[in-house]
Scaffold this motif. Sequence first.
Motif, PDB file in Angstrom:
ATOM      1  N   SER A  32       0.822  -1.213   0.000  1.00  0.00           N
ATOM      2  CA  SER A  32       0.000   0.000   0.000  1.00  0.00           C
ATOM      3  C   SER A  32       0.854   1.259   0.000  1.00  0.00           C
ATOM      4  CB  SER A  32      -0.899   0.032   1.234  1.00  0.00           C
ATOM      5  OG  SER A  32      -1.896  -0.932   1.147  1.00  0.00           O
ATOM      6  N   ILE A  55      -1.639   5.787   3.132  1.00  0.00           N
ATOM      7  CA  ILE A  55      -2.883   5.046   3.349  1.00  0.00           C
ATOM      8  C   ILE A  55      -2.688   4.038   4.479  1.00  0.00           C
ATOM      9  CG2 ILE A  55      -4.512   3.407   2.334  1.00  0.00           C
ATOM     10  CD1 ILE A  55      -3.995   4.748  -0.372  1.00  0.00           C
ATOM     11  N   LEU A  93     -11.711  -1.355   1.018  1.00  0.00           N
ATOM     12  CA  LEU A  93     -11.774   0.090   1.250  1.00  0.00           C
ATOM     13  C   LEU A  93     -12.908   0.695   0.433  1.00  0.00           C
ATOM     14  CD1 LEU A  93      -7.971   1.024   0.966  1.00  0.00           C
ATOM     15  CD2 LEU A  93      -9.225   0.171   2.958  1.00  0.00           C
ATOM     16  N   GLU A 146     -13.203   6.514  -0.839  1.00  0.00           N
ATOM     17  CA  GLU A 146     -12.344   7.530  -0.222  1.00  0.00           C
ATOM     18  C   GLU A 146     -11.156   6.915   0.509  1.00  0.00           C
ATOM     19  OE1 GLU A 146     -15.855   7.783   0.116  1.00  0.00           O
ATOM     20  OE2 GLU A 146     -15.661   9.066  -1.664  1.00  0.00           O
ATOM     21  N   GLN A 147     -10.920   5.635   0.289  1.00  0.00           N
ATOM     22  CA  GLN A 147      -9.810   4.903   0.915  1.00  0.00           C
ATOM     23  C   GLN A 147      -9.957   4.764   2.424  1.00  0.00           C
ATOM     24  OE1 GLN A 147      -7.210   3.495  -1.248  1.00  0.00           O
ATOM     25  NE2 GLN A 147      -8.997   3.996  -2.486  1.00  0.00           N
TER      26      GLN A 147
END
Length: 374
Positions: free
Chosen positions: A131, A135, A246, A249-250
């Motif tokens: 990732s 995040i 997710l 919008e993550q």
Amino acid sequence: MAPTPSELTTTEGVQAYIANTPFASHTVTSLSGGTGNFAYRIHLSAPFEGQETLVLKHAEPYIKNLVSFAFSLKRQTFEYEAMTRIKEWLPADSLVTVPTIYHFDRELHVLIMEDCGPSGVPTLKDFLCKSEPSILQNLADKIGASLGRFLGEMHTWSRTDPRGLLGLFAGNTQALHISAWVTHGRTVQTLTEDLPPALADPPIEVSAADLDVLRKAANEMSAAITAARDVFVMGDFWPGNIMVKLDAEQNLERLYILDWELAKPGVPGVEIGQFCAEVDLVRRFVPSTKDAVKKVLETFLHAYAQECGANVKMARDALIHWGTHMVVFTPRVAWGDKQTTRQVVKDGVQIIVSAAGASKQDLRESLVGPLFSQ
């Protein structure tokens, strides 16, 4: 004519099996994850309960990737029972959950369930390793705390033996023996007579005194695992069996726990240690994740203890299993370079040795210290 079980080891056999059912599909693709069962993504000809894809799992009386290893077909009944009971127990809006099962064919050993991994949904292992740092850093606390809370709540819930849970899963005897053998049953031989290539040239050096400690710890833990009857455990709680979903919008939307074939009564510290060891390996081999992974581990252990409490035995078991997992699995899985692999194995040995006689204060100052911080 209906397919025979062996025909369900092919995409063509699966497509024939689901033809003329609500799960009829225009495309069936094999899934590469997992070693025990044949798994497929079925692309439905018509949506089923709003979903366009589902996952079909088929069991044969052996491990898919190791045909010589006999694996009882009862495992699929245990997986069905585990996932169904956990789904009933959890609130519908639980952040941590399991896939919904839509069909279970006991005769042909088929499960058809919710597809939790389409459109690039990663496992937690891949999420941690790959990732974007920002995040991962933003979600580390929530991931660790959510998983720790789930595991602690599940262990606590199971102690009341709801609907004969513990007695039912005590019948999963092969899972009890697999869990003991695959880790503690191989600790000493991994360092001596059955050296994986990364440890063999030159042979890794472990003192006779440390080997004695490892042997005693391995025997005690193996006996505890096979004799456990008081707490229900998932049996294979590691980041590769957790899917991270997710939203646009993550933000963290859902964590799915997969693959419950090894569910059984077990040792809580083993479950904790397996998860922590695998997460620890991420920071050891992917240094850029160090800070975020530290958060995951700390919040996981803290949240677990908030639900279950902590004691010396639990913490010691967790730490011994943590080190054991590092010793046994690091040289057998392609994590990274040989030098780092050997150092991680040596660190695992020292974790076991230090844990074997650790006091409560020692444990407070160890990797499992957050268990005592609530």
